[in-house]
Motif scaffolding. Sequence first.
Motif, PDB file in Angstrom:
ATOM      1  N   GLU A   1       0.762  -1.146   0.002  1.00 36.30           N
ATOM      2  CA  GLU A   1      -0.072   0.059  -0.026  1.00 36.30           C
ATOM      3  C   GLU A   1       0.964   1.400  -0.015  1.00 36.30           C
ATOM      4  O   GLU A   1       0.512   2.114  -0.688  1.00 36.30           O
ATOM      5  CB  GLU A   1      -1.004  -0.009   1.249  1.00 36.30           C
ATOM      6  N   TYR A   2       1.921   1.130   0.773  1.00 38.30           N
ATOM      7  CA  TYR A   2       2.897   2.315   0.853  1.00 38.30           C
ATOM      8  C   TYR A   2       3.528   2.478  -0.708  1.00 38.30           C
ATOM      9  O   TYR A   2       3.600   3.530  -0.964  1.00 38.30           O
ATOM     10  CB  TYR A   2       3.863   2.195   2.036  1.00 38.30           C
ATOM     11  N   PHE A   3       3.888   1.463  -1.178  1.00 40.13           N
ATOM     12  CA  PHE A   3       4.649   1.423  -2.475  1.00 40.13           C
ATOM     13  C   PHE A   3       3.532   2.057  -3.455  1.00 40.13           C
ATOM     14  O   PHE A   3       4.071   2.947  -4.367  1.00 40.13           O
ATOM     15  CB  PHE A   3       5.053   0.160  -3.076  1.00 40.13           C
ATOM     16  N   CYS A   4       2.357   1.749  -3.402  1.00 40.67           N
ATOM     17  CA  CYS A   4       1.307   2.014  -4.690  1.00 40.67           C
ATOM     18  C   CYS A   4       1.043   3.764  -4.393  1.00 40.67           C
ATOM     19  O   CYS A   4       1.023   4.308  -5.170  1.00 40.67           O
ATOM     20  CB  CYS A   4       0.048   1.507  -4.445  1.00 40.67           C
ATOM     21  N   LYS A   5       0.979   4.278  -3.107  1.00 40.89           N
ATOM     22  CA  LYS A   5       0.985   5.459  -2.850  1.00 40.89           C
ATOM     23  C   LYS A   5       2.106   6.474  -3.399  1.00 40.89           C
ATOM     24  O   LYS A   5       1.821   7.482  -3.818  1.00 40.89           O
ATOM     25  CB  LYS A   5       0.500   5.867  -1.494  1.00 40.89           C
ATOM     26  N   GLN A   6       3.162   5.672  -3.094  1.00 37.20           N
ATOM     27  CA  GLN A   6       4.449   6.500  -3.477  1.00 37.20           C
ATOM     28  C   GLN A   6       4.471   6.648  -5.183  1.00 37.20           C
ATOM     29  O   GLN A   6       5.218   7.477  -5.555  1.00 37.20           O
ATOM     30  CB  GLN A   6       5.558   6.058  -2.969  1.00 37.20           C
ATOM     31  N   MET A   7       4.064   5.407  -5.744  1.00 39.24           N
ATOM     32  CA  MET A   7       4.535   5.526  -7.283  1.00 39.24           C
ATOM     33  C   MET A   7       3.146   6.234  -7.820  1.00 39.24           C
ATOM     34  O   MET A   7       3.509   6.695  -8.878  1.00 39.24           O
ATOM     35  CB  MET A   7       4.387   3.824  -7.651  1.00 39.24           C
ATOM     36  N   PHE A   8       1.948   5.794  -7.469  1.00 38.79           N
ATOM     37  CA  PHE A   8       0.846   6.473  -8.128  1.00 38.79           C
ATOM     38  C   PHE A   8       0.119   7.937  -7.570  1.00 38.79           C
ATOM     39  O   PHE A   8      -0.602   8.377  -8.341  1.00 38.79           O
ATOM     40  CB  PHE A   8      -0.269   5.369  -8.322  1.00 38.79           C
TER      41      PHE A   8
ATOM     42  N   GLY B   1       5.507  -6.090 -13.204  1.00 38.24           N
ATOM     43  CA  GLY B   1       6.145  -5.799 -14.332  1.00 38.24           C
ATOM     44  C   GLY B   1       6.239  -4.474 -14.646  1.00 38.24           C
ATOM     45  O   GLY B   1       5.489  -3.621 -14.263  1.00 38.24           O
ATOM     46  N   VAL B   2       7.518  -4.027 -14.735  1.00 39.28           N
ATOM     47  CA  VAL B   2       7.965  -2.553 -14.988  1.00 39.28           C
ATOM     48  C   VAL B   2       6.925  -2.211 -16.157  1.00 39.28           C
ATOM     49  O   VAL B   2       6.662  -0.818 -15.981  1.00 39.28           O
ATOM     50  CB  VAL B   2       9.435  -2.578 -15.046  1.00 39.28           C
ATOM     51  N   GLU B   3       7.022  -2.773 -17.361  1.00 39.73           N
ATOM     52  CA  GLU B   3       6.382  -2.047 -18.194  1.00 39.73           C
ATOM     53  C   GLU B   3       4.787  -1.887 -18.024  1.00 39.73           C
ATOM     54  O   GLU B   3       4.507  -0.797 -18.418  1.00 39.73           O
ATOM     55  CB  GLU B   3       6.558  -2.763 -19.620  1.00 39.73           C
ATOM     56  N   ARG B   4       4.362  -2.724 -17.154  1.00 46.14           N
ATOM     57  CA  ARG B   4       2.870  -2.395 -16.891  1.00 46.14           C
ATOM     58  C   ARG B   4       2.792  -1.550 -15.983  1.00 46.14           C
ATOM     59  O   ARG B   4       1.857  -0.688 -15.980  1.00 46.14           O
ATOM     60  CB  ARG B   4       2.348  -3.875 -16.304  1.00 46.14           C
ATOM     61  N   ILE B   5       3.711  -1.190 -14.974  1.00 43.09           N
ATOM     62  CA  ILE B   5       3.623  -0.189 -13.968  1.00 43.09           C
ATOM     63  C   ILE B   5       3.703   1.233 -14.658  1.00 43.09           C
ATOM     64  O   ILE B   5       3.121   2.211 -14.646  1.00 43.09           O
ATOM     65  CB  ILE B   5       4.785  -0.228 -12.964  1.00 43.09           C
ATOM     66  N   ALA B   6       4.533   1.457 -15.905  1.00 38.39           N
ATOM     67  CA  ALA B   6       4.819   2.277 -16.674  1.00 38.39           C
ATOM     68  C   ALA B   6       3.744   2.826 -17.323  1.00 38.39           C
ATOM     69  O   ALA B   6       3.410   4.061 -17.496  1.00 38.39           O
ATOM     70  CB  ALA B   6       5.901   2.310 -17.563  1.00 38.39           C
ATOM     71  N   CYS B   7       3.053   1.790 -17.791  1.00 37.12           N
ATOM     72  CA  CYS B   7       1.633   2.160 -18.597  1.00 37.12           C
ATOM     73  C   CYS B   7       0.768   2.665 -17.684  1.00 37.12           C
ATOM     74  O   CYS B   7      -0.133   3.552 -17.980  1.00 37.12           O
ATOM     75  CB  CYS B   7       1.235   1.124 -19.426  1.00 37.12           C
ATOM     76  N   LEU B   8       0.658   1.880 -16.500  1.00 39.18           N
ATOM     77  CA  LEU B   8      -0.553   2.305 -15.499  1.00 39.18           C
ATOM     78  C   LEU B   8      -0.219   3.736 -15.067  1.00 39.18           C
ATOM     79  O   LEU B   8      -1.210   4.569 -14.831  1.00 39.18           O
ATOM     80  CB  LEU B   8      -0.703   1.466 -14.411  1.00 39.18           C
ATOM     81  N   LYS B   9       1.100   4.111 -14.698  1.00 38.34           N
ATOM     82  CA  LYS B   9       1.480   5.246 -14.154  1.00 38.34           C
ATOM     83  C   LYS B   9       1.073   6.506 -15.103  1.00 38.34           C
ATOM     84  O   LYS B   9       0.888   7.494 -14.489  1.00 38.34           O
ATOM     85  CB  LYS B   9       2.934   5.268 -13.735  1.00 38.34           C
TER      86      LYS B   9
END
Length: 360
Positions: A244-251, A332-340
């Motif tokens: 949850e902490y990671f998601c809030k920091q990333m997105f 998946g890094v590419e998926r994270i990039a596309c979602l971000k």
Amino acid sequence: MAIIDELIDLKSATLNSIAQAADTSELEAVRVSVLGKKGTLTAYLRGMGQLAPEDRATVGKTANEVRNAVESALEARKAELASAELVAKMDAEAVDITLPGRVQQMGTRHLISGIIDEISDIFLGMGYSVARGPEVETDYYNFQALNAPEDHPSRGMQDTFYMVDRSGDHAAVRGESKVLLRTQTSGVQVHTMEEQKPPIYIIAPGKVYRRDVADPSHLPQFHQVEGLVVDEGITFGDLKGTLEYFCKQMFGEDRKTRFRAHYFPFTEPSAEADVSCGVCGGTGHLHNGERCRMCKGTGWLEILGCGMVDPNVYGFVGIDPEKYSGFAFGMGVERIACLKYNVPDLRMLLEGDMRFLRQF
């Protein structure tokens, strides 16, 4: 005296021609016609010997005055015309120094590399370290030590790139080699647990390979970041809090997370983590009422798989499951990039279109 009148008329006509000369070439033609070897004034000067002695002084004086006047006029007009021609040439050949200069564009890291760095920074800030491993793995580290049974579909040649095995050994089920391009970076976790005793807090970024046809949501080569925690007293609550902490920091702090039950061979219990859609704000619909295409109207986007490490995995690396527990996750890094950044197609990250890449 007639000859003196002729000289005065010649002076007047020559000065007029000099004044009307449009350029230096026309001016030179006037000079040659008057002062050249066959010029009109030169002819008068050469004919001085045929004059009566008493007329020579008067005619000679007048001829010299005409020559001096013509030469002075020629010099002045030549300077004037040369200056005008120089200005015209400069105007014609001028360079507009107000145009912006052409400078070499500075390069930046590719979006995929940038996302890996961003993910790494988040976990490094939580006390994790970065672990690396080989991209060419053995069946043991890629499957067996991760509790994947020998008949698991992911071991099939339709899903995995197998290498030529020079050892003479063969897999037990379908005859595949035991050497392969890793399908996940989970093998790095096994290597780390073999070499390092708990506590373990690592992430393992790197390239992985699968037999997928490239489409908007799949690539045959992509990047993963997997994480592993092994310590005393680790619970599923620690896993949820970490992600949850990671998601809030990333997105972003406004994004919500949820966990759905799932199955992975190397974790038990297992879950898939979702983050609320940033396009529709988690509602599933856009402001105009249309169904959100990014999350397909669900309001949620799947970002990673996770779970508590299966105790069977500890048996392969000599860790006591009665004393230690832990969790693992992979994204998946590419998926994270596309979602971000709301990129609709994974292939856009690899096409090298600078119009797209310069946005990041």
